[in-house]
Design an enzyme around this catalytic site. Structure first.
Site, PDB file in Angstrom:
ATOM      1  N   CYS A 118      80.602  23.855-116.574  1.00 29.46           N
ATOM      2  CA  CYS A 118      80.972  24.395-115.265  1.00 29.46           C
ATOM      3  C   CYS A 118      82.195  25.303-115.305  1.00 29.46           C
ATOM      4  O   CYS A 118      82.419  26.084-114.383  1.00 29.46           O
ATOM      5  CB  CYS A 118      81.210  23.263-114.281  1.00 29.46           C
ATOM      6  SG  CYS A 118      79.739  22.240-113.990  1.00 29.46           S
ATOM      7  N   HIS A 258      84.689  26.683-108.059  1.00 33.79           N
ATOM      8  CA  HIS A 258      83.426  26.160-108.572  1.00 33.79           C
ATOM      9  C   HIS A 258      82.845  25.233-107.516  1.00 33.79           C
ATOM     10  O   HIS A 258      83.544  24.370-106.973  1.00 33.79           O
ATOM     11  CB  HIS A 258      83.687  25.407-109.885  1.00 33.79           C
ATOM     12  CG  HIS A 258      82.577  24.520-110.310  1.00 33.79           C
ATOM     13  ND1 HIS A 258      81.253  24.941-110.369  1.00 33.79           N
ATOM     14  CD2 HIS A 258      82.572  23.223-110.710  1.00 33.79           C
ATOM     15  CE1 HIS A 258      80.497  23.944-110.775  1.00 33.79           C
ATOM     16  NE2 HIS A 258      81.266  22.893-110.995  1.00 33.79           N
ATOM     17  N   ASN A 288      75.296  22.633-106.998  1.00 34.86           N
ATOM     18  CA  ASN A 288      76.185  22.952-108.112  1.00 34.86           C
ATOM     19  C   ASN A 288      75.373  23.689-109.168  1.00 34.86           C
ATOM     20  O   ASN A 288      74.460  23.124-109.768  1.00 34.86           O
ATOM     21  CB  ASN A 288      76.765  21.645-108.678  1.00 34.86           C
ATOM     22  CG  ASN A 288      77.709  21.856-109.841  1.00 34.86           C
ATOM     23  OD1 ASN A 288      77.709  22.886-110.496  1.00 34.86           O
ATOM     24  ND2 ASN A 288      78.510  20.832-110.132  1.00 34.86           N
TER      25      ASN A 288
END
Length: 331
Positions: A118, A258, A288
């Site tokens: 990520c 993020h 996500n």
């Protein structure tokens, strides 16, 4: 901040791509023990996008890249370097950056992949900025692209509800050419030995994929409970303070984080004593998307005119490794 004798860097173009197929919370209710209410209360997610068969990370990344080039008003042959952030590459090798290069016709570009889960796009963005600042490259295409649906266990409600597929891209160039998004600095940090927080256990040289691995589902993502939540909240707060305090929080226009979890974002903003609207969020419709989430969110914030001219825009990311980092620009 870019030091003396270095070339100032800016963001010349942005683009993103999301697959057409939508997987809603209601859809997940049919395949795993969960509910729309349970998912939304804990994550802020209503739906996520799922790529079709044959729609791999490289192909999605190429679409986002072409859109960023169009926004930058640049042809692909003017790109010197392609950095592709992904944890779901098309194959072990060649790189997904090579596939994107070929797909968009960037015949003069070199390229390589960066895999830091990520945190990948933030790491790639900071890397690209150094290439331009030192004069090693003039225009760098940075792509974050993920087909996370290929590494999810749709019997594990702790992970399958969170993640989706998609891609985002930015073109970085000298600031006098880009005219916006002045790069002020960033960070790249890791803490190894934390594999059990979030990992795909198999598929590499440690545990190659074989029949036993497939039967045990070790080629799918596993997550270590609420340790991710605690790590993400504290890291979000630390990174934003580190980035913004030297300039003063009155200079902050937007945080584009993020898209890890809406509850994490809200908790971090509360600890920073910032209003909810400070952070741009699109997790409710995309989930996500790992390395793709920052450029996808940044592109949407840009196109919805949510980035404030002359103000700071800060992106923070955190993920497996553990890994974390940020970049700061003045829009």
């Amino acid at each position: 901040m870019i030091g003396p004798n270095l070339i100032p860097v800016g963001i010349a173009g942005l683009g993103s791509y999301s697959p057409k197929r939508i997987l809603t919370n209601w859809d997940l209710e049919q395949i795993v023990e969960t509910s729309d209410e349970w998912i939304f209360q804990r994550t802020g997610i209503r739906e996520r996008r799922i790529a079709e068969d044959g729609e791999d990370s490289g192909k999605m990344g190429a679409v986002a890249a072409l859109r960023a080039l169009e926004d930058a008003k640049l042809s692909s042959d003017r790109i010197d370097l392609i950095l592709c952030a992904t944890t779901t590459p098309d194959k072990p090798f060649p790189t997904t950056a090579c596939h994107i290069q070929n797909a968009i016709g960037a015949k003069n570009a070199g390229g390589f992949d960066i895999n830091s889960a990520c945190s990948g796009f933030v790491f790639a963005f900071n890397t690209a900025a150094q290439f331009i600042a030192t004069g090693m490259a003039k225009r760098v295409l940075v792509v974050g692209t993920e087909k996370l649906s290929t590494i999810l266990n749709y019997e594990d409600r702790n992970t399958c509800i969170l993640f989706g597929d998609g891609a985002g891209a930015m073109v970085l160039s000298p600031l006098d050419e880009a005219g916006r998004g002045e790069y002020l600095g960033g960070s790249i940090q890791t803490e190894g030995g934390k594999d059990d927080v979030l990992e795909v256990p198999a598929g590499g040289s440690t545990l190659p994929t074989d029949k036993r691995v497939l039967e045990a589902g070790l080629n799918k993502m596993v997550m270590g409970g609420n340790r991710v939540y605690r790590f993400a909240v504290s890291t979000f707060v630390k990174l934003v303070r580190q980035a913004v305090e030297p300039y003063g929080f009155e200079q902050l226009g937007r945080i584009v984080p993020h898209q890890v979890n809406q509850r994490i974002i809200e908790s971090a903003l509360e600890k920073l004593d910032l209003p909810p609207e400070t952070a741009f969020s699109n997790i409710h419709k995309f989930g996500n998307t790992s390395a793709a989430s920052v450029p996808m969110a940044f592109d949407e914030a840009y196109r919805e005119d949510c980035l404030i001219k002359g103000k700071l825009a800060c992106s923070v990311a955190f993920g497996a490794g553990l890994s974390w980092g940020h970049f700061l620009v003045r829009w």
